[in-house]
Write an enzyme that holds these catalytic residues in place. Sequence first.
Site, PDB file in Angstrom:
ATOM      1  CG  HIS A 149      50.365  29.799  84.225  1.00 24.80           C
ATOM      2  ND1 HIS A 149      51.501  30.570  84.392  1.00 24.80           N
ATOM      3  CD2 HIS A 149      50.385  29.375  82.929  1.00 24.80           C
ATOM      4  CE1 HIS A 149      52.173  30.601  83.253  1.00 24.80           C
ATOM      5  NE2 HIS A 149      51.523  29.882  82.351  1.00 24.80           N
TER       6      HIS A 149
ATOM      7  CG  ASP B  89      55.755  26.489  80.241  1.00 27.07           C
ATOM      8  OD1 ASP B  89      55.082  25.512  79.868  1.00 27.07           O
ATOM      9  OD2 ASP B  89      55.471  27.668  79.963  1.00 27.07           O
TER      10      ASP B  89
ATOM     11  CG  HIS C 138      54.072  30.982  79.211  1.00 27.77           C
ATOM     12  ND1 HIS C 138      53.688  29.885  78.471  1.00 27.77           N
ATOM     13  CD2 HIS C 138      53.907  32.064  78.413  1.00 27.77           C
ATOM     14  CE1 HIS C 138      53.296  30.280  77.266  1.00 27.77           C
ATOM     15  NE2 HIS C 138      53.423  31.594  77.206  1.00 27.77           N
TER      16      HIS C 138
HETATM   17 ZN    ZN Z   1      53.745  27.826  78.956  1.00 27.44          ZN
END
Ligand code: ZN
Length: 336
Positions: free
Chosen positions: A117, A154, A156
């Site tokens: 991220h 993942d 996300h």
């Molecule tokens: Zn994650």
Amino acid sequence: MLFIEWLQLVELTGFAPAERAAITAVHSDKYVATLEKLSAISADCGETRIVESAPTYLTGTTSRDASRAAGAVIALVDNVVAASRQREAEAAASSGSSSGSSSTPAGFAICRPPGHHSLPSGAMGFCIFGNVSIAARYAQRQHGLQRVLIFDWDVHHGNGTQDVFESDPDVLFISTHQANAYPGTGKAAEVGVGDGEGATINVPLPGGSGHEAILAAWEVVVEPAARRFKPDIILVSAGYDAHWADPLAGLQFCSATYHALGARVKALADELCGGRLVFLLEGGYDLDALGQSVANTFLGVLGEAPSDAFDRKLLGEEPLEKVQQVLLEAQRIHGL
Ligand SMILES: [Zn+2]
């Protein structure tokens, strides 16, 4: 940090933190300098501070820890590339005889903090430095491995990785993730920009997707896209928060799923890029599920049976019709 030899695990220790130049190949000088300064202040005061709303914490050791996480991945890239070149030289010396040649060992960086991220200009979502992005740029510049495939499983979306490479046609970024989960990006229509158009592939899976869904995504999207791209190395952003037990999201992978993915990605690396393959840890917040799933990834890579005979029938039914629509859309958008 582990170097996965045929039927054995070798722990690599004594690796160096990532050099500043490797980090600033991805992150701004200003961000790296600010992080160092804040870490030093936190060390002096013994404070923990929140630097981003996810929340992402910073302590007195964060700058050092994040540099070591990126350094672990870089050291594995060095080792995997060296091993693959040694095998290529051995194969050439034996004038094409393939008998006795063994597969290149894969690497797995069990590192924290995670990275996918993190943005070029700042921390985000528990992530400080973009470990996979730093390793990809390093592989290109240090080893001349121009074409890098990053597969991010993942739960996300790897928005930070996407941001770094969205206009780069030499880095194919494929992310499977739960649709509409944090951070909200990763729509199928996000395909890269400019010269990088088509080199970003997003597969947003509906909530409840599990073992069957991700293996279907592998078969109809990930594998054909990788074969078309012809990478020189494969890096895997290996998060484990798509596990059914994970508290942060709503997919239903199980440890056997990661075994299957580990085996498949290893076979693909052997087929496409001399076995050059490095996994690195991203998310994963149920520690029992995390440990079992990482171990099963190793077993899959090693060609061993899964350790966990978890019964998938105990889980809820997967939304396979919706999954099929998502995969058809990805195939259509990317001409697969
Ligand atoms: Zn994650």
